[in-house]
Design a protein around this motif. Structure first.
Motif, PDB file in Angstrom:
ATOM      1  N   LYS A  53       0.638  -1.118   0.012  1.00  0.00           N
ATOM      2  CA  LYS A  53       0.115   0.284  -0.022  1.00  0.00           C
ATOM      3  C   LYS A  53       0.879   1.111  -0.252  1.00  0.00           C
ATOM      4  O   LYS A  53       0.031   2.382  -0.222  1.00  0.00           O
ATOM      5  N   ILE A  54       2.434   1.386   0.258  1.00  0.00           N
ATOM      6  CA  ILE A  54       2.848   2.524   0.230  1.00  0.00           C
ATOM      7  C   ILE A  54       3.989   2.150  -0.519  1.00  0.00           C
ATOM      8  O   ILE A  54       4.797   2.043   0.309  1.00  0.00           O
ATOM      9  N   GLY A  55       4.364   1.249  -1.063  1.00  0.00           N
ATOM     10  CA  GLY A  55       5.407   0.731  -1.550  1.00  0.00           C
ATOM     11  C   GLY A  55       6.249   2.315  -2.082  1.00  0.00           C
ATOM     12  O   GLY A  55       8.102   2.474  -2.443  1.00  0.00           O
ATOM     13  N   ASP A  56       5.580   3.733  -2.751  1.00  0.00           N
ATOM     14  CA  ASP A  56       6.560   4.749  -3.063  1.00  0.00           C
ATOM     15  C   ASP A  56       7.197   5.544  -1.754  1.00  0.00           C
ATOM     16  O   ASP A  56       8.550   5.834  -1.512  1.00  0.00           O
ATOM     17  N   LEU A  57       6.280   5.425  -0.576  1.00  0.00           N
ATOM     18  CA  LEU A  57       6.611   6.088   1.193  1.00  0.00           C
ATOM     19  C   LEU A  57       7.956   5.258   1.086  1.00  0.00           C
ATOM     20  O   LEU A  57       8.873   5.530   1.334  1.00  0.00           O
ATOM     21  N   LEU A  58       7.760   3.625   0.787  1.00  0.00           N
ATOM     22  CA  LEU A  58       9.093   2.483   1.433  1.00  0.00           C
ATOM     23  C   LEU A  58      10.852   3.227   0.775  1.00  0.00           C
ATOM     24  O   LEU A  58      11.434   3.084   1.389  1.00  0.00           O
ATOM     25  N   ARG A  59      10.256   2.569  -0.633  1.00  0.00           N
ATOM     26  CA  ARG A  59      11.293   3.269  -1.485  1.00  0.00           C
ATOM     27  C   ARG A  59      11.153   5.191  -1.116  1.00  0.00           C
ATOM     28  O   ARG A  59      13.110   4.961  -0.801  1.00  0.00           O
ATOM     29  N   GLU A  60      11.204   6.470  -0.998  1.00  0.00           N
ATOM     30  CA  GLU A  60      11.752   7.291  -0.564  1.00  0.00           C
ATOM     31  C   GLU A  60      12.390   7.077   0.666  1.00  0.00           C
ATOM     32  O   GLU A  60      12.992   8.112   0.844  1.00  0.00           O
ATOM     33  N   ASN A  61      11.939   6.141   1.641  1.00  0.00           N
ATOM     34  CA  ASN A  61      12.586   6.476   2.529  1.00  0.00           C
ATOM     35  C   ASN A  61      13.557   5.336   2.779  1.00  0.00           C
ATOM     36  O   ASN A  61      14.160   5.303   3.676  1.00  0.00           O
ATOM     37  N   GLY A  62      13.192   4.613   1.891  1.00  0.00           N
ATOM     38  CA  GLY A  62      15.104   3.708   1.627  1.00  0.00           C
ATOM     39  C   GLY A  62      14.829   2.518   3.175  1.00  0.00           C
ATOM     40  O   GLY A  62      16.101   2.247   3.524  1.00  0.00           O
ATOM     41  N   VAL A  63      13.645   2.054   2.256  1.00  0.00           N
ATOM     42  CA  VAL A  63      13.084   1.004   4.182  1.00  0.00           C
ATOM     43  C   VAL A  63      12.866  -0.107   2.731  1.00  0.00           C
ATOM     44  O   VAL A  63      11.813   0.495   2.163  1.00  0.00           O
ATOM     45  N   ALA A  69       5.215  -8.260  -5.708  1.00  0.00           N
ATOM     46  CA  ALA A  69       5.920  -8.004  -7.002  1.00  0.00           C
ATOM     47  C   ALA A  69       5.143  -6.569  -6.541  1.00  0.00           C
ATOM     48  O   ALA A  69       5.794  -5.610  -7.590  1.00  0.00           O
ATOM     49  N   PHE A  70       4.487  -5.868  -5.762  1.00  0.00           N
ATOM     50  CA  PHE A  70       3.311  -5.103  -6.518  1.00  0.00           C
ATOM     51  C   PHE A  70       4.805  -4.208  -5.377  1.00  0.00           C
ATOM     52  O   PHE A  70       4.880  -2.529  -5.898  1.00  0.00           O
ATOM     53  N   LEU A  71       5.494  -4.429  -4.486  1.00  0.00           N
ATOM     54  CA  LEU A  71       6.534  -3.473  -4.448  1.00  0.00           C
ATOM     55  C   LEU A  71       7.593  -3.580  -5.246  1.00  0.00           C
ATOM     56  O   LEU A  71       8.433  -2.138  -5.269  1.00  0.00           O
ATOM     57  N   ARG A  72       8.801  -4.415  -5.417  1.00  0.00           N
ATOM     58  CA  ARG A  72       9.111  -4.059  -6.764  1.00  0.00           C
ATOM     59  C   ARG A  72       9.041  -3.599  -7.743  1.00  0.00           C
ATOM     60  O   ARG A  72       9.047  -2.560  -8.974  1.00  0.00           O
ATOM     61  N   GLN A  73       7.143  -3.323  -8.563  1.00  0.00           N
ATOM     62  CA  GLN A  73       6.897  -2.595  -8.982  1.00  0.00           C
ATOM     63  C   GLN A  73       6.893  -1.118  -8.772  1.00  0.00           C
ATOM     64  O   GLN A  73       7.103   0.107  -9.931  1.00  0.00           O
ATOM     65  N   ALA A  74       7.462  -1.078  -7.874  1.00  0.00           N
ATOM     66  CA  ALA A  74       7.066   0.846  -6.753  1.00  0.00           C
ATOM     67  C   ALA A  74       9.053   0.935  -6.459  1.00  0.00           C
ATOM     68  O   ALA A  74       8.781   1.948  -6.251  1.00  0.00           O
ATOM     69  N   ASP A  75       9.494   0.012  -7.572  1.00  0.00           N
ATOM     70  CA  ASP A  75      10.999  -0.338  -7.016  1.00  0.00           C
ATOM     71  C   ASP A  75      11.497  -0.051  -5.517  1.00  0.00           C
ATOM     72  O   ASP A  75      12.272   0.843  -5.758  1.00  0.00           O
ATOM     73  N   ALA A  76      10.931  -0.363  -4.950  1.00  0.00           N
ATOM     74  CA  ALA A  76      11.539  -0.476  -3.232  1.00  0.00           C
ATOM     75  C   ALA A  76      11.977  -2.151  -3.518  1.00  0.00           C
ATOM     76  O   ALA A  76      11.692  -3.121  -3.715  1.00  0.00           O
ATOM     77  N   CYS A  77      12.386  -1.975  -1.947  1.00  0.00           N
ATOM     78  CA  CYS A  77      13.290  -3.180  -1.511  1.00  0.00           C
ATOM     79  C   CYS A  77      12.277  -4.213  -0.978  1.00  0.00           C
ATOM     80  O   CYS A  77      11.163  -3.373  -0.207  1.00  0.00           O
ATOM     81  N   VAL A  78      12.862  -5.424  -1.869  1.00  0.00           N
ATOM     82  CA  VAL A  78      11.093  -6.714  -1.408  1.00  0.00           C
ATOM     83  C   VAL A  78      12.627  -7.882  -1.271  1.00  0.00           C
ATOM     84  O   VAL A  78      14.246  -8.061  -1.165  1.00  0.00           O
ATOM     85  N   ILE A  79      12.520  -8.377  -0.098  1.00  0.00           N
ATOM     86  CA  ILE A  79      12.994  -9.881   1.014  1.00  0.00           C
ATOM     87  C   ILE A  79      12.982 -10.360   1.422  1.00  0.00           C
ATOM     88  O   ILE A  79      11.358 -10.142   2.295  1.00  0.00           O
ATOM     89  N   ILE A  80      12.507 -11.636   0.805  1.00  0.00           N
ATOM     90  CA  ILE A  80      11.976 -12.926   1.513  1.00  0.00           C
ATOM     91  C   ILE A  80      12.413 -13.666   2.887  1.00  0.00           C
ATOM     92  O   ILE A  80      13.279 -13.558   2.585  1.00  0.00           O
ATOM     93  N   HIS A  81      11.657 -13.829   4.010  1.00  0.00           N
ATOM     94  CA  HIS A  81      12.328 -14.188   4.924  1.00  0.00           C
ATOM     95  C   HIS A  81      11.008 -15.516   5.601  1.00  0.00           C
ATOM     96  O   HIS A  81      10.358 -15.252   5.310  1.00  0.00           O
ATOM     97  N   SER A  82      11.938 -15.903   7.033  1.00  0.00           N
ATOM     98  CA  SER A  82      11.284 -17.161   6.721  1.00  0.00           C
ATOM     99  C   SER A  82      10.612 -16.464   8.718  1.00  0.00           C
ATOM    100  O   SER A  82       9.356 -16.771   8.907  1.00  0.00           O
ATOM    101  N   ASP A  83      10.761 -16.141   9.763  1.00  0.00           N
ATOM    102  CA  ASP A  83      10.611 -16.046  10.624  1.00  0.00           C
ATOM    103  C   ASP A  83       9.812 -17.654  11.139  1.00  0.00           C
ATOM    104  O   ASP A  83       8.975 -17.479  12.205  1.00  0.00           O
ATOM    105  N   ASP A  84      10.654 -19.123  11.242  1.00  0.00           N
ATOM    106  CA  ASP A  84       9.744 -19.923  11.215  1.00  0.00           C
ATOM    107  C   ASP A  84      10.862 -21.371  10.617  1.00  0.00           C
ATOM    108  O   ASP A  84      11.946 -20.839   9.921  1.00  0.00           O
ATOM    109  N   ALA A  85      10.929 -22.191  11.794  1.00  0.00           N
ATOM    110  CA  ALA A  85      12.228 -23.018  11.514  1.00  0.00           C
ATOM    111  C   ALA A  85      11.908 -23.877  10.132  1.00  0.00           C
ATOM    112  O   ALA A  85      13.117 -24.496   9.773  1.00  0.00           O
ATOM    113  N   ASN A  86      10.804 -24.601   9.985  1.00  0.00           N
ATOM    114  CA  ASN A  86      10.900 -24.676   8.151  1.00  0.00           C
ATOM    115  C   ASN A  86      10.822 -24.108   6.989  1.00  0.00           C
ATOM    116  O   ASN A  86      11.268 -24.365   6.004  1.00  0.00           O
ATOM    117  N   GLY A  87      10.416 -22.624   7.379  1.00  0.00           N
ATOM    118  CA  GLY A  87      10.418 -22.193   6.206  1.00  0.00           C
ATOM    119  C   GLY A  87      11.474 -21.304   5.808  1.00  0.00           C
ATOM    120  O   GLY A  87      12.067 -21.213   4.941  1.00  0.00           O
TER     121      GLY A  87
END
Length: 458
Positions: A301-311, A335-353
């Protein structure tokens, strides 16, 4: 007889680990492993990590994804003295290297999980092992996740063998507004957490917003019990930290001062877009920076704000709907974050993931494709390699197959974005730490000895 055999195997593994520890110390004695950024003379618990010994190795004929968006068909990757020497085409000379045929296979940088609780919430999952959250106060910046890490957690070897994970950040839990310091580890067997501690990695600090803190502490009849209470308590914490003069030591304020100085990176558990925006405003008010929002199910919802703030947004592929603040989670978040040119990371938070970050990234990529956003495979690899390294402050050392970086490398038996593929070999600092084709290089923890297929003595 089986019990005696298992005891014998345990003794053998212990002896092997001791021998390896001795040899890796000797082989790395000439290296300068600096203290983490932000450390000073009062920072204890320094890293004692030393790479295991490796051999000059050439991976030839594989499809190579370099982690920074590049793809090399019929590529060659050279490893020597714990470093990447080169990643290029078949014209690279392999003289003096042990050649490994990668025909039909794929090579990537080692997988990096920016959000893990291995060691702090280890397996077996019992109350005696629940050490990830000091849930006695909403603000505990004084605690350090590394002081709870149990190096024998079988989750570490499973992440290495099944997921190709070579580095990971261990965070405190999210019951608290401020949960304490994180620690970045190399995924190798060690007797102590210091022996796993990633040399030169900056510390992180875990923060949380939303439902968790207000539920935990409001349920105890104390502040915060609302979202406005969350922000009031947080802002007062920062004001107190800014006034700290250091004359009388305060462990919590030392951590907060490190954040304000930019030496300790903020990793903020946050689901809702409106709260992420408020946290970024609070960071500007108080003079710190959020490095990454974790979970971030409404980040789209805020990909542009995240990109502008480098988060960055460290996210799941498809966790949603399991509590109110997760109801607006969508499969197309990445995908929408990437379309906004914002930084994407896939994380787990889980011993199986953590054992399937490659598959999680592929699921997020597929959701984008269905929405008409086609993201190249080579770019998606960066979601669980270089982007994670950048947000953890270790991208100058690992995360991509560039000359001079740590030789953290995975050879996959097929396309890493396929559910049918898994790691065949994993190197950490150029040392072969896992080999699916060699029983002697398939590490298991003490708690897996004697399990079906995991410790039978022939």
């Amino acid at each position: 007889m089986k019990k005696l055999a298992l005891l014998a195997l345990a003794a053998s593994l212990t002896a092997c680990a001791t021998a390896n520890a001795d040899s890796r110390t000797a082989s790395a004695s000439d290296k300068d492993w600096s203290a983490p950024k932000g450390a000073d003379d009062r920072t204890p618990f320094a890293s004692t990590y030393r790479p295991y010994p490796g051999r000059p190795t050439a991976l030839v004929g594989a499809t190579v994804y370099d982690g920074k968006g590049g793809r090399i068909d019929n590529g060659t990757v050279l490893l020597r003295d714990g470093k990447i020497v080169a990643a290029g085409d078949a014209s690279l000379s392999t003289e003096g290297y042990d050649r490994i045929d990668g025909s039909g296979k794929f090579v990537t940088p080692g997988v990096i999980d920016i959000h893990s609780h291995l060691g702090d919430y280890p397996t077996p999952s019992v109350d005696a092992h629940s050490d990830g959250n000091e849930a006695t106060s909403p603000m505990t910046p004084e605690v350090w996740a590394e002081h709870s890490v149990w190096p024998q957690d079988p989750g570490f070897t499973r992440a290495l063998a099944n997921g190709g994970v070579t580095s990971l950040q261990i965070l405190p839990g999210s019951a608290n507004l401020t949960g304490g310091r994180s620690v970045t580890l190399k995924n190798v067997p060690a007797r102590t957490v210091q022996g796993m501690k990633f040399p030169g990695a900056p510390y992180g600090m875990k923060m949380a917003c939303g439902e968790n803190p207000k539920r935990v502490y409001g349920g105890k009849g104390r502040m915060p019990s609302t979202r406005m209470g969350n922000f009031a308590v947080n802002r007062q914490m920062w004001l107190d930290a800014k006034a700290y003069d250091g004359k009388k030591r305060d462990l919590g304020k030392e951590t907060l001062k490190g954040v304000l100085a930019g030496d300790i990176l903020v990793h903020n558990h946050c689901y809702r877009a409106d709260e992420m925006a408020l946290v970024m405003d609070m960071a500007k008010e108080m003079g710190y920076k959020v490095t990454a929002f974790h979970h971030a199910v409404e980040a789209y919802k805020i990909g542009d704000l995240l990109r502008e703030n480098g988060v960055c947004s460290a996210i799941w592929a498809d966790w949603y709907g399991f509590k109110m603040e997760a109801y607006d989670g969508i499969l197309e978040n990445a995908a929408f974050l990437r379309q906004a040119d914002a930084c994407v990371i896939i994380h787990s938070d889980d011993a199986n993931g953590i054992q399937r970050l490659n598959q999680e990234a592929a699921k997020a990529q597929a959701a984008g494709r269905r929405a008409g956003i086609d993201i190249p495979d080579a770019e998606v690899i960066g979601w669980f390699t270089l982007n994670a390294a950048r947000a953890m402050g270790i991208d100058g050392m690992t995360g991509s197959l560039e000359p001079g970086k740590m030789a953290d490398v995975v050879l996959w038996n097929g396309d890493p974005l396929s559910v049918y593929s898994r790691p065949e070999k994993v190197w950490v600092d150029g040392a072969l730490m896992f080999d699916a084709m060699d029983r002697k290089r398939r590490p298991v923890s003490d708690f897996e000895l004697g399990q079906p297929g995991e410790g039978d003595v022939k």
